[in-house]
Design an enzyme around this catalytic site. Structure first.
Site: not given
Ligand SMILES: O=C(NC/C=C/[C@H]1O[C@@H](n2cnc(C(F)(F)F)c2)[C@H](O)[C@@H]1O)c1cc([N+](=O)[O-])cc(O)c1O
Ligand SMILES: [Mg+2]
Length: 214
Positions: A141, A144, A169-170, A199
């Site tokens: 999650d 992407k 997810d997504n 969501e």
């Molecule tokens: O962009 C979305 N999610 C990106 C989520 C990103 C999150 O994952 C963390 N991360 C990055 N790398 C790692 C790891 F693990 F590599 F260390 C962890 C980022 O700092 C952030 O907190 C998103 C967008 C929508 N939307 O509707 O736009 C809806 C959704 O459910 C989504 O999840």
């Molecule tokens: Mg998500």
């Protein structure tokens, strides 16, 4: 100074959820996102699909990529059998700080190991640093465009076993086209799509559940 959305979400948990009660933490976040501010938690509709996969797999070891504020971390951990553990990776220190407090409020600190850093750095180190053998369930999650490279990295690092489950997810919104194309056409996976909604909206989205065949 201006607060951030994750900080306002944390305040909503402190004000509306009961300490030590994970379900009330999940409910408080969903209420905040419906009534106050949209945020990218998996949410309650897709969250119920996540719950059913967790209870079906009954995992001893879970990896979550993308903690954000800890909503799905709490949702998963609250269903784990005793002694089971979840490792969750978060890149953004501000998000990690909020997630730690939401996890603590839910009383799930013993079952959750939150690691700050990038997947590229940490996936290759999980075995040596945390004595991980393989993961029974991986929840994707995070960014992407990282779903596919990180899945290949997990394969290369021997973190998946015959029967390991990946839940992503997504896969429709925002979408993960390269990941879907790979996982649905690879002879090493058996995949299933769970249609749902983004969501807190009526926009189509869904989860892809894939079994690693070894
Ligand atoms: O962009 C979305 N999610 C990106 C989520 C990103 C999150 O994952 C963390 N991360 C990055 N790398 C790692 C790891 F693990 F590599 F260390 C962890 C980022 O700092 C952030 O907190 C998103 C967008 C929508 N939307 O509707 O736009 C809806 C959704 O459910 C989504 O999840
Ligand atoms: Mg998500």
């Amino acid at each position: 100074t201006q607060s951030t959305r994750p900080q306002r979400m944390l305040a909503a948990v402190h004000n509306n959820a009961t300490r030590g009660d994970p379900r009330s933490v999940v409910k408080a976040i969903d209420q905040f996102c419906r009534q106050k501010e949209w945020a990218m938690n998996i949410g309650d509709e897709k969250g119920c699909i996540l719950d059913s996969v967790v209870s079906e797999v009954n995992p001893a070891m879970v990896l979550e990529l993308g903690t954000y504020c800890g909503y799905s971390t709490v949702r998963i951990a609250s269903q784990l059998p005793p002694h089971a553990k979840i490792i969750t990776l978060e890149f953004n220190p501000q998000n990690a700080a909020v997630a730690r407090q939401i996890i603590a409020w839910a009383g799930l600190g013993e079952k959750i190991k939150l690691i700050e850093g990038s997947s590229g750095d940490w996936i290759p180190k999980l075995k040596e640093q945390f004595g991980v053998d393989t993961f029974d369930l991986v929840f994707l999650d995070h960014w992407k465009d990282r779903y596919l490279p990180d899945t290949k990295l997990m394969e290369e690092c021997g973190l998946l076993r015959k029967g390991s489950i990946l839940l992503a997810d997504n896969v429709i919104c925002p979408g993960t086209p390269e990941y879907l194309e790979y996982i649905r056409n690879s002879p090493r996976y058996k995949s299933q799509y769970f249609k749902s909604h983004l969501e807190y909206t009526r926009v189509e989205d869904g989860l892809e559940k894939s079994i690693f065949l070894g």
